[in-house]
Design an enzyme around this catalytic site. Structure first.
Site, PDB file in Angstrom:
ATOM      1  N   ASP A 192     -11.490   4.607   7.182  1.00 46.26           N
ATOM      2  CA  ASP A 192     -11.684   5.923   6.590  1.00 46.26           C
ATOM      3  C   ASP A 192     -13.114   6.105   6.090  1.00 46.26           C
ATOM      4  O   ASP A 192     -13.643   7.219   6.105  1.00 46.26           O
ATOM      5  CB  ASP A 192     -10.690   6.137   5.450  1.00 46.26           C
ATOM      6  CG  ASP A 192      -9.312   6.529   5.963  1.00 46.26           C
ATOM      7  OD1 ASP A 192      -9.218   7.498   6.733  1.00 46.26           O
ATOM      8  OD2 ASP A 192      -8.336   5.859   5.600  1.00 46.26           O
ATOM      9  N   ARG A 239       0.870  -1.174   0.000  1.00 44.97           N
ATOM     10  CA  ARG A 239       0.000   0.000   0.000  1.00 44.97           C
ATOM     11  C   ARG A 239       0.908   1.225   0.000  1.00 44.97           C
ATOM     12  O   ARG A 239       1.597   1.504   0.977  1.00 44.97           O
ATOM     13  CB  ARG A 239      -0.932   0.030   1.205  1.00 44.97           C
ATOM     14  CG  ARG A 239      -1.805   1.315   1.171  1.00 44.97           C
ATOM     15  CD  ARG A 239      -3.016   1.248   2.054  1.00 44.97           C
ATOM     16  NE  ARG A 239      -2.703   1.369   3.470  1.00 44.97           N
ATOM     17  CZ  ARG A 239      -3.642   1.556   4.409  1.00 44.97           C
ATOM     18  NH1 ARG A 239      -4.923   1.629   4.073  1.00 44.97           N
ATOM     19  NH2 ARG A 239      -3.302   1.643   5.672  1.00 44.97           N
ATOM     20  N   GLU A 265     -12.906   4.664  -0.005  1.00 43.03           N
ATOM     21  CA  GLU A 265     -12.981   5.024   1.418  1.00 43.03           C
ATOM     22  C   GLU A 265     -13.642   6.378   1.665  1.00 43.03           C
ATOM     23  O   GLU A 265     -13.481   6.953   2.748  1.00 43.03           O
ATOM     24  CB  GLU A 265     -11.588   4.989   2.046  1.00 43.03           C
ATOM     25  CG  GLU A 265     -10.505   5.687   1.251  1.00 43.03           C
ATOM     26  CD  GLU A 265      -9.106   5.382   1.769  1.00 43.03           C
ATOM     27  OE1 GLU A 265      -8.976   4.941   2.919  1.00 43.03           O
ATOM     28  OE2 GLU A 265      -8.143   5.584   1.009  1.00 43.03           O
ATOM     29  N   ASP A 308      10.126  -0.613  -9.587  1.00 43.10           N
ATOM     30  CA  ASP A 308      11.503  -0.979  -9.923  1.00 43.10           C
ATOM     31  C   ASP A 308      12.120  -1.940  -8.916  1.00 43.10           C
ATOM     32  O   ASP A 308      13.001  -2.729  -9.281  1.00 43.10           O
ATOM     33  CB  ASP A 308      12.371   0.275 -10.051  1.00 43.10           C
ATOM     34  CG  ASP A 308      12.186   0.999 -11.375  1.00 43.10           C
ATOM     35  OD1 ASP A 308      11.518   0.443 -12.272  1.00 43.10           O
ATOM     36  OD2 ASP A 308      12.702   2.129 -11.520  1.00 43.10           O
TER      37      ASP A 308
END
Length: 255
Positions: free
Chosen positions: A178, A74, A152, A88
């Protein structure tokens, strides 16, 4: 050398339930331990934890050594530069917070794609390409990338169908904490209004043809969400386990 298969993404596409655990402790040692605990996926959280890219690099290595749980990162925000850096170092699955519209979802997807399909910057031999050993990495990496967007807010709820229709969005994740705050019930995701919104969102995400996900450390609620059709469900966190179990152990001897 071949690109690693994203088994988590394949499972979501097949509709197989995936049970996960949140990792907030920001430790490669913790990640190595929980990667072998039997979970299907782990969230390496950089939004609400003191976790940074070099630490996540070590956690990816630890997850690979520790077991079969697939790491999902996240990121702190829906940001092209941030996503590029995590791509990457080999992250294949992302959870993007605070997505409220189809345009924001499309931006998240574009950040994970090389031109002409997106805006990801090119690096010749990053860890993601096996340090240049996966010769066709730029051509094949997209099929192994999962982009999960987090719903959220009220606006996010309103736009579920439009967000789900964005090409490249793998699944939609409901953020109960949230969302509860956005609905006026901060700290109380069990409020009836919040629960009604969550259940409606799960149904709409499923109807839109995308996997639905959620986090709940409440066993009864987590099982309820799975029954309603959540395909990827996080059922707790490493921080929660350490805090609650250590309290319980102390209470046995000091209570």
């Amino acid at each position: 050398m071949n690109i690693p298969e994203n088994t988590f993404k394949r499972a979501l596409e097949a509709g197989r339930s995936q049970i996960g655990l949140w990792s907030i402790l920001s430790s490669h040692v913790t990640v190595e331990i929980i990667a072998g605990a039997g979970f299907d996926w782990l969230v390496l959280d950089t939004e609400h934890s003191p976790n940074e890219l070099p630490m996540v690099y070590s956690q990816l290595q630890a997850a690979a050594a520790g077991g079969r749980a697939h790491p999902v990162v996240r990121v702190p925000w829906n940001d092209m530069v941030t996503l590029k850096r995590y791509l990457d170092i080999g992250v294949q699955s992302f959870l993007i917070p605070y997505v409220e519209s189809a345009e924001e979802a499309a931006s998240a997807v574009a950040s994970t794609r090389y031109p002409p399909h997106g805006v990801r910057g090119y690096s010749a031999a990053p860890r993601a390409s096996g340090f240049g050993r996966i010769k066709d990495y730029p051509q094949v990496c997209e099929r192994e990338l999962a982009v999960l967007v987090q719903i959220e807010t009220r606006k996010g709820l309103d736009n579920i169908e439009a967000i789900a229709a964005v090409e490249g969005v793998t699944g939609l994740f409901i953020g109960p904490g949230d969302l509860a705050a956005a609905l006026g019930h901060v700290g109380n995701p069990k409020h009836p209004e919040v629960q009604a919104a969550i259940e409606d969102a799960i149904a709409r995400i499923r109807k839109a043809g995308k996997p639905a996900g959620i986090l709940s450390a409440d066993e009864a609620l987590a099982k309820r969400y799975i029954e309603l059709g959540c395909t990827f469900t996080a059922v707790g966190s490493d921080l929660g386990i350490l805090a609650r179990v250590s309290e319980q152990l102390a209470a046995k001897f000091k209570g």
